[in-house]
Design an enzyme around this catalytic site. Structure first.
Site, mmCIF file in Angstrom:
data_model
loop_
_atom_site.group_PDB
_atom_site.id
_atom_site.type_symbol
_atom_site.label_atom_id
_atom_site.label_comp_id
_atom_site.label_asym_id
_atom_site.label_seq_id
_atom_site.Cartn_x
_atom_site.Cartn_y
_atom_site.Cartn_z
ATOM 1 N N HIS A 37 2.080 -1.980 15.404
ATOM 2 C CA HIS A 37 1.979 -1.325 16.710
ATOM 3 C C HIS A 37 1.668 -2.351 17.801
ATOM 4 O O HIS A 37 2.179 -2.250 18.923
ATOM 5 C CB HIS A 37 0.878 -0.259 16.690
ATOM 6 C CG HIS A 37 1.160 0.901 15.791
ATOM 7 N ND1 HIS A 37 0.522 1.068 14.589
ATOM 8 C CD2 HIS A 37 2.008 1.951 15.913
ATOM 9 C CE1 HIS A 37 0.955 2.180 14.011
ATOM 10 N NE2 HIS A 37 1.863 2.732 14.790
ATOM 11 N N LYS A 149 11.258 -0.241 11.557
ATOM 12 C CA LYS A 149 10.981 0.236 10.201
ATOM 13 C C LYS A 149 11.486 1.667 10.066
ATOM 14 O O LYS A 149 12.016 2.051 9.023
ATOM 15 C CB LYS A 149 9.482 0.173 9.897
ATOM 16 C CG LYS A 149 9.151 0.644 8.477
ATOM 17 C CD LYS A 149 7.682 0.534 8.165
ATOM 18 C CE LYS A 149 6.895 1.642 8.826
ATOM 19 N NZ LYS A 149 7.162 2.966 8.189
#
Length: 281
Positions: A37, A149
């Site tokens: 993140h 991802k």
């Protein structure tokens, strides 16, 4: 860093920023933040005048209530990570505020949401689409950042934005991995040390398939060799190991320049996904 709780606050902030010709970067998350993140936030901080991170565990995208109930919550750590990075605003609404009533709207991605993840998580991408559309409308960002991802999610959001003419640039950020190769994920917090070691073999499997393709083996042969390897890992329950055209999410019937090797499965009852993008010049 300032915390916003109400959509009205986010709307008002966005209006002021745009009136002052400021660019806005939006990073949607469900919390339990990690280095992956951080890479999204850093990209936004570099490219935009103002960065807004959203933290909302979206119930619409969970088709398993137990998975939703067990989703990790680490708000204090998340706040510190974002504050240390220099994030400008955190939008963290409650479910009751985001969904005063259950949305009637569903988003159909024309079949692209019924393969790979969609086959095993019915309704998942409709829920993702609804919440992302809400966040984009509230924040009106210049750029929005998503990790690769979740490749299928990234592709479907790009398609939604294109089809609905939402004025935002959707930016994909490469997967961040542990030294073992395991893709970083909030779900990794639920794995034991042994589980983390076992899960690292997912990346090994993807690389086995990729190496076979680089060696001019056919797609079917490459997938079979990958499947043979991971099936020996009794602690990994495979849902799918597939090779697709990243534009159509279908397995190509002939060699093409770009393919994505995609995986989903369970380790210690925790569902994990990963992919490896391969370009052949």
């Amino acid at each position: 860093m300032k915390i916003l709780r109400e959509p009205r606050e986010l709307n008002e902030l966005s209006k002021i920023l745009l009136e002052n010709k400021k660019t806005i970067g939006l990073v949607p998350t469900m919390g339990a933040l990690h280095i992956g993140h951080s890479s999204l936030v850093k990209q936004s901080l570099i490219a935009n005048d103002c960065t807004i991170v959203t933290l909302f565990v979206n119930p619409l995208q969970f088709n398993n209530q137990e998975d939703l109930d067990k989703y990790p919550s680490t708000f204090e750590n998340d706040f510190k990570l974002l504050d240390d990075l220099g994030c400008d605003y955190l939008f963290a609404p409650s479910t009751q505020i985001m969904y005063a009533s259950k949305p009637l709207i569903k988003i159909d991605f024309g079949g692209l949401d019924n393969v790979l993840e969609g086959e095993f998580r019915p309704g998942h991408f409709s829920g993702v689409g609804v919440v992302v559309a809400k966040l984009l409308n509230m924040a009106r960002p210049t750029n929005a950042y998503f990790g690769l991802k979740d490749l299928q999610q990234f592709l479907l959001i790009k398609k939604m934005v294109e089809d609905l003419s939402i004025p935002v640039n959707i930016q994909g950020v490469p997967t961040v991995r542990a030294t073992s190769g395991l893709a970083l994920s909030s779900r990794n917090l639920r794995l034991s040390d042994k589980g983390l070691e076992v899960a690292s073999r997912i990346y090994v499997t993807l690389n086995i398939v990729a190496e076979q393709i680089r060696n001019q083996k056919g797609y079917t042969t490459a997938l079979e060799l990958g499947a043979d390897f991971i099936e020996k890992e009794k602690e990994i329950k495979v849902e799918y190991l597939e090779l697709v055209d990243p534009n159509t999410l279908k397995r190509p019937d002939k060699n093409i320049a770009e393919v994505a090797i995609c995986f989903a499965g369970y380790v210690e009852g925790i569902r994990l996904i990963d992919n490896l993008y391969l370009r052949q010049d």
